[in-house]
Design an enzyme around this catalytic site. Structure first.
Site, PDB file in Angstrom:
ATOM      1  N   HIS A  66       0.831  -1.205   0.000  1.00 19.25           N
ATOM      2  CA  HIS A  66       0.000   0.000   0.000  1.00 19.25           C
ATOM      3  C   HIS A  66       0.866   1.256   0.000  1.00 19.25           C
ATOM      4  O   HIS A  66       0.561   2.220  -0.708  1.00 19.25           O
ATOM      5  CB  HIS A  66      -0.933  -0.006   1.215  1.00 19.25           C
ATOM      6  CG  HIS A  66      -2.173  -0.818   1.023  1.00 19.25           C
ATOM      7  ND1 HIS A  66      -2.144  -2.180   0.840  1.00 19.25           N
ATOM      8  CD2 HIS A  66      -3.488  -0.453   0.980  1.00 19.25           C
ATOM      9  CE1 HIS A  66      -3.387  -2.634   0.703  1.00 19.25           C
ATOM     10  NE2 HIS A  66      -4.219  -1.606   0.778  1.00 19.25           N
ATOM     11  N   HIS A 123       1.256  -3.821   9.181  1.00 18.48           N
ATOM     12  CA  HIS A 123       2.621  -3.544   8.747  1.00 18.48           C
ATOM     13  C   HIS A 123       3.405  -2.887   9.867  1.00 18.48           C
ATOM     14  O   HIS A 123       2.843  -2.208  10.729  1.00 18.48           O
ATOM     15  CB  HIS A 123       2.643  -2.600   7.535  1.00 18.48           C
ATOM     16  CG  HIS A 123       2.395  -3.282   6.231  1.00 18.48           C
ATOM     17  ND1 HIS A 123       3.291  -4.151   5.656  1.00 18.48           N
ATOM     18  CD2 HIS A 123       1.343  -3.211   5.374  1.00 18.48           C
ATOM     19  CE1 HIS A 123       2.805  -4.586   4.511  1.00 18.48           C
ATOM     20  NE2 HIS A 123       1.612  -4.040   4.324  1.00 18.48           N
TER      21      HIS A 123
END
Length: 215
Positions: free
Chosen positions: A135, A184
């Site tokens: 992302h 993440h």
């Protein structure tokens, strides 16, 4: 064709920027193997717990989708139409091409590093390896390119400032959303920014060559 003096002046900063992105990425690959960095990464994610309220979780769960491949393809398609009407055909081709290459490179990098995702309860569903963040890499590549490609077409100073601010805000907020949602580490985000920044830097160099030759 020989490179002109003006082209060199324009290209050199982007070349240094691209090289710095590669260097920082490689440093991060080494750093994430260190226990101290791993511990700090986990602490930073846990440090966000006080602000993980329902409203923000809902906001970032939806906002993070602005860097999903499906939504980005729609955004890219809309800007391709805009670039077509502005007669920026090379930009029109470059935007989706760089995105598709970036997607392939992200998969290669993840399988090379093979870092597992954070060992916490994920607030959105994710699978696969963690480093670099897809992302963050998507956002920095696409929104970075949109800044690069659209800015020369904007005449108003204030709209130019607003456009850059919007693009950078999208990149930063999407990056923040990933560790906020516990999918993440922050080092994954920085690595994604470095990889995306490299693609933007190389694209800028290519654009300088192409559009200077047309003048």
């Amino acid at each position: 064709m020989a490179v002109t003096g003006n082209e060199k002046k324009s290209i050199i900063p982007w070349l240094w920027f691209s090289m710095a992105c590669v260097l920082l990425f490689l440093i991060l690959v080494i750093a994430i193997r260190q226990p101290a960095v791993q511990a700090l990464d986990r602490e930073l994610i846990q440090g966000l717990n006080p602000i993980r309220i329902s409203a923000l979780i809902l906001f970032f769960s939806n906002f993070t989708d602005f860097a999903s491949s499906r939504l980005l393809l729609l955004i890219i398609a809309l800007f391709m139409i805009y670039l077509f009407f502005r007669k920026r055909i090379f930009s029109l081709i470059l935007l989706p091409l760089v995105f598709l290459i970036e997607r392939e490179v992200n998969g290669v990098l993840k399988n090379w590093v093979m870092r597992d995702r954070p060992p916490f309860h994920h607030l959105v569903h994710e699978t696969g390896y963690s480093f670099p963040s897809g992302h963050a890499m998507n956002a920095s590549t696409v929104y970075g390119l949109l800044i690069l490609l659209i800015l020369p077409l904007i005449k108003s100073k204030w709209i130019r400032i607003a456009w850059v601010t919007l693009g950078l805000a999208m990149i930063l907020l999407i990056g923040f959303s990933r560790p906020f949602l516990r999918v993440h580490y922050f080092t994954d985000i920085f690595a994604g920014y470095c990889a995306g920044g490299f693609f933007v830097g190389i694209s800028a160099i290519v654009l300088i060559f192409v559009y200077n030759r047309k003048r």
